[in-house]
Scaffold this motif. Structure first.
Motif: not given
Length: 90
Positions: A22-25, A33-41, A52-61
């Motif tokens: 989560q930290e690397r994403l 990082r805590s925002y990513i955790g809350r999103i995933e939960r 859009e930022a997460i999609a770009k970081a994961l290299e997906v649409s």
């Protein structure tokens, strides 16, 4: 599964498949990082900019993140806890 749960599921599945913490994403997407955790939960309403930022970081649409997972899809596996071992110096 709600839209928020679908997005949460897809982000986690893609993140784990890429071996990202989560930290690397969060660093790659320039998001806390805590925002990513809350999103995933599925505890956080995600903004379009963050999506859009997460999609770009994961290299997906973005479509890959909002697609409905298959019915009865198993939860994504967890990453191994702890840091990766350092490469031996030569």
């Amino acid at each position: 599964m709600s839209a928020r749960e679908s997005i949460s599921y897809n982000i986690r599945v893609l993140r784990v498949a890429k071996g990202m913490s989560q930290e690397r994403l969060a660093l790659a997407a320039d998001i806390d990082r805590s925002y990513i955790g809350r999103i995933e939960r599925a505890k956080e309403n995600l903004t379009i900019g963050a999506l859009e930022a997460i999609a770009k970081a994961l290299e997906v649409s973005v479509a890959d993140l909002v697609s409905q997972p298959p019915e009865g899809a198993p939860p994504p596996p967890a990453l191994r806890a702890g840091r990766k071992p350092k490469a031996e110096s030569r």
